[in-house]
Write a protein that holds these residues in place. Structure first.
Motif, short mmCIF file in Angstrom:
data_model
loop_
_atom_site.label_atom_id
_atom_site.label_comp_id
_atom_site.label_asym_id
_atom_site.label_seq_id
_atom_site.Cartn_x
_atom_site.Cartn_y
_atom_site.Cartn_z
N LEU A 167 0.81 -1.21 0.00
CA LEU A 167 0.00 0.00 0.00
C LEU A 167 0.85 1.26 0.00
CD1 LEU A 167 -2.74 -1.06 2.60
CD2 LEU A 167 -2.89 -1.10 0.10
N PHE A 168 2.06 1.18 0.56
CA PHE A 168 2.97 2.32 0.66
C PHE A 168 4.35 1.91 0.17
CE2 PHE A 168 -0.23 3.00 3.98
CZ PHE A 168 -0.66 4.29 3.66
N PRO A 169 5.15 2.88 -0.27
CA PRO A 169 6.52 2.56 -0.72
C PRO A 169 7.41 2.12 0.43
CG PRO A 169 6.15 4.93 -0.69
CD PRO A 169 4.82 4.30 -0.44
N LEU A 170 8.47 1.41 0.12
CA LEU A 170 9.36 0.86 1.14
C LEU A 170 10.38 1.87 1.64
CD1 LEU A 170 10.06 -2.67 -0.42
CD2 LEU A 170 8.58 -2.14 1.51
N ASN A 171 10.78 2.81 0.83
CA ASN A 171 11.83 3.75 1.26
C ASN A 171 11.75 5.02 0.41
OD1 ASN A 171 13.46 3.27 -1.23
ND2 ASN A 171 13.72 1.24 -0.33
N GLY A 172 12.54 6.01 0.86
CA GLY A 172 12.65 7.26 0.12
C GLY A 172 11.72 8.34 0.63
#
Length: 329
Positions: A167-172
């Motif tokens: 659902l959400f990005p892993l990093n950045g």
């Protein structure tokens, strides 16, 4: 006026003490940034003494000068805003590194701290007003999350919402492939999307403390005589809860919020590292691992100013919230 001057004088002395510690603490650590830079240059060939002197002048860490002379030179540079060159991000200056990472931390940690404080105060107020309700019984669950280490909770949320359900990005901090930094809705939306999971980690782990503290103060305040007098006058329950009970119960939480708000600049180092977030906490970790005196001193100074400024603001705000403080002043 006398109260204001005494407060400002106290914080000026506190700032000088913090600057002094800020100068000496990195120098008590093993190693120095000049040797770190020379070790990198030595991989390409021998380094001359002239090169060492040039690097010392560049980084502002002249080890040959007496310590008191370095201290005076450091204070002079602080007053002019010159924090030197960063070793970890060479050849970028410390000011550029802080200016690049500070907005990310303020945006993420600051908003998350304000949300957790407001949410905790409102829920704690209702829990204290309606003791024994389902909301009151929910407090042990919220305080349990406060005892959970940041990195563990961050990894759990990252696994479920970032890896399993995606659902959400892993990093950045934003989508570097489809957006570019700027004041447009695509970039702002990308920043909010990438910062949602780290912010959720901070809110979940900190809202329980605000909620518990506000609830306990509400219970204590509701037993005061002026609450009984307000009820005897026939005032509406909502007005008694907000104007009489909550206004006095929130005072200790305001002081705690000032400290939390001041430490927003420090960032949540663990959270930023887990999510690879480009904030000032990650920069501080990189500075410590590289023995980057200049960057450490610059970040510590920003943290000190934010903490002292937040506490001074709350001291002055207390005179508006609590009439008893204004009378003593």
């Amino acid at each position: 006026m006398k109260f204001l001057l005494s407060k400002i004088g106290f914080y000026v002395v506190a700032l000088w003490a913090a600057l002094t510690l800020n100068f000496f603490l990195p120098r008590w650590m093993p190693g120095n940034p000049v040797d770190m830079m020379l070790s990198k240059l030595a991989q390409k060939g021998p380094v001359s003494p002239e090169a060492r002197s040039a690097i010392e002048m560049l980084l502002g860490t002249n080890s040959q000068a007496p310590i008191w002379e370095q201290y005076v030179d450091y204070l002079g540079k602080v007053l002019t805003g010159d924090f030197g060159v960063s070793v970890a991000y060479f050849p970028a200056s410390v000011g550029d590194v802080i200016g690049r990472t500070l907005p990310w931390t303020i945006g993420l940690i600051g908003i998350a701290t304000v949300i957790s404080f407001v949410l905790g105060i409102v829920l704690g107020q209702l829990a204290g007003w309606k003791r024994g309700s389902w909301l009151d019984n929910l407090i042990p669950v919220t305080t349990m999350f406060q005892s959970v280490p940041y990195f563990w909770l961050a990894l759990i949320l990252l696994f479920f919402f970032g890896s399993m359900w995606q659902l959400f990005p892993l990093n950045g901090g934003y989508d570097v492939y489809s957006t570019a930094p700027g004041l447009d809705w695509d970039f702002i939306g990308s920043v909010l999307y990438y910062g949602a999971l780290p912010a959720l980690t901070i809110v979940i782990s900190s809202v329980g403390g605000w909620m518990l503290g506000m609830r306990n103060m509400m219970v204590s305040t509701l037993s005061e005589d002026y609450i009984l007098t307000a009820e005897a006058k026939g005032l509406k329950p909502r007005r008694i809860m907000t104007t009489y009970a909550a206004r006095n119960a929130v005072l200790p939480s305001v002081a705690g919020f000032a400290i939390s708000l001041g430490f927003v600049v420090a960032g949540s180092i663990v959270t930023e590292v887990v999510f690879s977030y480009p904030g000032i906490g990650s920069a501080l970790l990189q500075a410590v691992s590289s023995n980057d005196y200049s960057l450490m001193q610059g970040i510590f100074l920003v943290i000190t100013l934010s903490v002292l400024g937040a506490n001074l603001l709350v001291d002055l705000l207390y005179t508006l919230i609590d009439p008893r403080t204004r009378a003593r002043a």
